[in-house]
Design a protein around this motif. Structure first.
Motif, PDB file in Angstrom:
ATOM      1  N   TYR A   1     -10.087   7.952   3.011  1.00  0.00           N
ATOM      2  CA  TYR A   1      -9.117   8.334   1.980  1.00  0.00           C
ATOM      3  C   TYR A   1      -9.546   9.617   1.265  1.00  0.00           C
ATOM      4  O   TYR A   1      -8.731  10.514   1.031  1.00  0.00           O
ATOM      5  CB  TYR A   1      -8.965   7.207   0.953  1.00  0.00           C
ATOM      6  CG  TYR A   1      -8.167   6.020   1.431  1.00  0.00           C
ATOM      7  CD1 TYR A   1      -6.933   6.182   2.046  1.00  0.00           C
ATOM      8  CD2 TYR A   1      -8.642   4.722   1.246  1.00  0.00           C
ATOM      9  CE1 TYR A   1      -6.196   5.089   2.479  1.00  0.00           C
ATOM     10  CE2 TYR A   1      -7.913   3.624   1.679  1.00  0.00           C
ATOM     11  CZ  TYR A   1      -6.688   3.811   2.293  1.00  0.00           C
ATOM     12  OH  TYR A   1      -5.960   2.726   2.719  1.00  0.00           O
TER      13      TYR A   1
ATOM     14  N   TYR B   1       0.271  11.653  -1.282  1.00  0.00           N
ATOM     15  CA  TYR B   1       0.720  10.740  -0.232  1.00  0.00           C
ATOM     16  C   TYR B   1       2.016  11.227   0.414  1.00  0.00           C
ATOM     17  O   TYR B   1       2.192  11.120   1.628  1.00  0.00           O
ATOM     18  CB  TYR B   1       0.913   9.340  -0.819  1.00  0.00           C
ATOM     19  CG  TYR B   1       1.376   8.305   0.185  1.00  0.00           C
ATOM     20  CD1 TYR B   1       0.477   7.698   1.050  1.00  0.00           C
ATOM     21  CD2 TYR B   1       2.718   7.929   0.258  1.00  0.00           C
ATOM     22  CE1 TYR B   1       0.896   6.745   1.966  1.00  0.00           C
ATOM     23  CE2 TYR B   1       3.146   6.978   1.164  1.00  0.00           C
ATOM     24  CZ  TYR B   1       2.237   6.394   2.020  1.00  0.00           C
ATOM     25  OH  TYR B   1       2.659   5.459   2.931  1.00  0.00           O
TER      26      TYR B   1
ATOM     27  N   THR C   1       0.832  -1.204   0.000  1.00  0.00           N
ATOM     28  CA  THR C   1       0.000   0.000   0.000  1.00  0.00           C
ATOM     29  C   THR C   1       0.864   1.251   0.000  1.00  0.00           C
ATOM     30  O   THR C   1       0.592   2.213  -0.731  1.00  0.00           O
ATOM     31  CB  THR C   1      -0.933   0.010   1.224  1.00  0.00           C
ATOM     32  OG1 THR C   1      -1.766  -1.148   1.206  1.00  0.00           O
ATOM     33  CG2 THR C   1      -1.816   1.257   1.218  1.00  0.00           C
TER      34      THR C   1
ATOM     35  N   LEU D   1       3.646   5.848  -5.760  1.00  0.00           N
ATOM     36  CA  LEU D   1       3.702   5.889  -7.222  1.00  0.00           C
ATOM     37  C   LEU D   1       2.444   6.484  -7.848  1.00  0.00           C
ATOM     38  O   LEU D   1       2.518   7.112  -8.909  1.00  0.00           O
ATOM     39  CB  LEU D   1       3.922   4.474  -7.772  1.00  0.00           C
ATOM     40  CG  LEU D   1       5.235   3.780  -7.371  1.00  0.00           C
ATOM     41  CD1 LEU D   1       5.255   2.352  -7.898  1.00  0.00           C
ATOM     42  CD2 LEU D   1       6.438   4.566  -7.882  1.00  0.00           C
ATOM     43  N   CYS D   2       1.295   6.286  -7.199  1.00  0.00           N
ATOM     44  CA  CYS D   2       0.019   6.635  -7.836  1.00  0.00           C
ATOM     45  C   CYS D   2      -0.672   7.866  -7.259  1.00  0.00           C
ATOM     46  O   CYS D   2      -1.541   8.441  -7.920  1.00  0.00           O
ATOM     47  CB  CYS D   2      -0.935   5.442  -7.751  1.00  0.00           C
ATOM     48  SG  CYS D   2      -0.329   3.950  -8.580  1.00  0.00           S
ATOM     49  N   PHE D   3      -0.330   8.260  -6.039  1.00  0.00           N
ATOM     50  CA  PHE D   3      -1.018   9.385  -5.400  1.00  0.00           C
ATOM     51  C   PHE D   3       0.009  10.436  -4.976  1.00  0.00           C
ATOM     52  O   PHE D   3       0.824  10.200  -4.079  1.00  0.00           O
ATOM     53  CB  PHE D   3      -1.814   8.900  -4.183  1.00  0.00           C
ATOM     54  CG  PHE D   3      -2.812   7.821  -4.515  1.00  0.00           C
ATOM     55  CD1 PHE D   3      -4.013   8.133  -5.131  1.00  0.00           C
ATOM     56  CD2 PHE D   3      -2.542   6.494  -4.223  1.00  0.00           C
ATOM     57  CE1 PHE D   3      -4.930   7.137  -5.447  1.00  0.00           C
ATOM     58  CE2 PHE D   3      -3.445   5.493  -4.530  1.00  0.00           C
ATOM     59  CZ  PHE D   3      -4.644   5.813  -5.149  1.00  0.00           C
ATOM     60  N   LYS D   4      -0.059  11.587  -5.639  1.00  0.00           N
ATOM     61  CA  LYS D   4       0.918  12.642  -5.377  1.00  0.00           C
ATOM     62  C   LYS D   4       0.811  13.173  -3.949  1.00  0.00           C
ATOM     63  O   LYS D   4       1.813  13.557  -3.348  1.00  0.00           O
ATOM     64  CB  LYS D   4       0.722  13.778  -6.374  1.00  0.00           C
ATOM     65  CG  LYS D   4       0.974  13.375  -7.825  1.00  0.00           C
ATOM     66  CD  LYS D   4       0.760  14.552  -8.759  1.00  0.00           C
ATOM     67  CE  LYS D   4       1.008  14.148 -10.212  1.00  0.00           C
ATOM     68  NZ  LYS D   4       0.790  15.279 -11.147  1.00  0.00           N
TER      69      LYS D   4
ATOM     70  N   ILE E   1       2.633   1.489  -3.584  1.00  0.00           N
ATOM     71  CA  ILE E   1       1.696   1.882  -4.641  1.00  0.00           C
ATOM     72  C   ILE E   1       1.224   3.321  -4.442  1.00  0.00           C
ATOM     73  O   ILE E   1       1.059   4.075  -5.411  1.00  0.00           O
ATOM     74  CB  ILE E   1       0.499   0.914  -4.671  1.00  0.00           C
ATOM     75  CG1 ILE E   1       0.974  -0.488  -5.066  1.00  0.00           C
ATOM     76  CG2 ILE E   1      -0.574   1.404  -5.635  1.00  0.00           C
ATOM     77  CD1 ILE E   1      -0.103  -1.546  -4.973  1.00  0.00           C
ATOM     78  N   SER E   2       1.018   3.708  -3.194  1.00  0.00           N
ATOM     79  CA  SER E   2       0.540   5.060  -2.913  1.00  0.00           C
ATOM     80  C   SER E   2       1.565   6.108  -3.326  1.00  0.00           C
ATOM     81  O   SER E   2       1.203   7.173  -3.842  1.00  0.00           O
ATOM     82  CB  SER E   2       0.211   5.200  -1.420  1.00  0.00           C
ATOM     83  OG  SER E   2      -0.823   4.313  -1.042  1.00  0.00           O
TER      84      SER E   2
END
Length: 284
Positions: A177, A50, A39, A45-48, A42-43
């Motif tokens: 979230y 974070y 988690t 890489l995918c959620f700025k 991935i966070s």
């Protein structure tokens, strides 16, 4: 009673069965550890956003990741065992439904114990950042009831009904979230609230109450203290603490009867009740 149960287990359960249970529990712990780390990866890489979160928020973000993953596994497996498999079908077995068990059901219970142990460890280590005393009590009662059902092979159908309520956990976590991401005013936040309400109503009332009514006669016939403890302790994790005034207040756009029907279900988590009714207020 627990000591008697453990001594009985030592006498009647083979070492291979006990080893299988331990493997299931440790599998749940390993699963949570892997998903927790994935988690975070991935966070990033995918959620700025974070990277901008505080360390405390990142911990809770990752924690809710394996909470969601366990919810999918537990609810899917419970749905299969309760409604799709022949395990609890009256046409395929002669024994009482509360005495039925299978390798899959024991695996699900073991993995769930591993999940609750992992989550409880994080709660205690970071206390009270991830939850207060109510979470400790909830996890303790949950593990106790699951443990009793696992080692005795009794009343697993009722534990699986409780585990099926995990189907609403992904919506609760998605709500958090979206809130952290600053999307509390978005349409997806509102849609998630509606989905939470519908899923909560479906599993809490239609599934649990229906199955409980179907098998309550068998529950009463046993007269065994174990069933009372296991049944009551598992469902006591989901008390309804809302009054009629709380249900009625600020819910003018939803039928009162529907809200009373939902909140009247005795096995609903108080936390989810608050979330659902809070979402209802958003439509006023």
């Amino acid at each position: 009673m627990v000591s008697l149960l453990l001594s009985s287990m030592a006498d009647n359960v083979s070492p291979s069965k006990q080893f299988y249970w331990l493997v299931s529990v440790f599998s749940g712990i390993i699963m949570c550890t892997i998903v927790y780390k994935l988690t975070g990866i991935i966070s990033v890489l995918c959620f700025k956003g974070y990277r901008k979160l505080s360390n405390e928020k990142k911990l809770e973000w990752n924690n809710r990741g394996f909470s969601t993953f366990h919810a999918f596994i537990a609810s899917t497996a419970s749905l299969y065992l309760l409604l799709l498999s022949d395990l609890f079908s009256e046409d395929y077995h002669d024994e009482l439904i509360i005495n039925r068990t299978s390798s899959l059901s024991e695996t699900v219970l073991g993995i769930s114990i591993g999940y609750f142990l992992s989550d409880l460890a994080m709660i205690l280590w970071l206390y009270p950042a991830l939850g207060g005393l109510e979470y400790v009590l909830h996890h303790g009662l949950s593990m106790f009831s699951i443990f009793l059902a696992l080692v005795s092979g009794k009343a697993q159908i009722y534990i699986l009904m409780v585990l099926f309520t995990e189907i609403t956990t992904p919506f609760v976590n998605l709500r958090w979230y979206l809130d952290v991401a600053g999307l509390k005013s978005s349409n997806i936040y509102i849609c998630n609230g509606v989905a939470l309400f519908l899923g909560w109503l479906f599993n809490a009332y239609l599934i649990e109450r229906t199955l409980t009514c179907l098998h309550v006669s068998e529950f009463e016939m046993t007269g065994d203290l174990f069933y009372v403890v296991s049944f009551s302790s598992s469902f006591s994790c989901y008390p309804t603490l809302l009054t009629s005034d709380q249900i009625h207040h600020g819910k003018r756009n939803l039928p009162l009867g529907l809200l009373q029907l939902a909140c009247g279900a005795p096995y609903v988590g108080n936390y989810e009740c608050v979330l659902v009714l809070e979402d209802c207020q958003r439509f006023d």
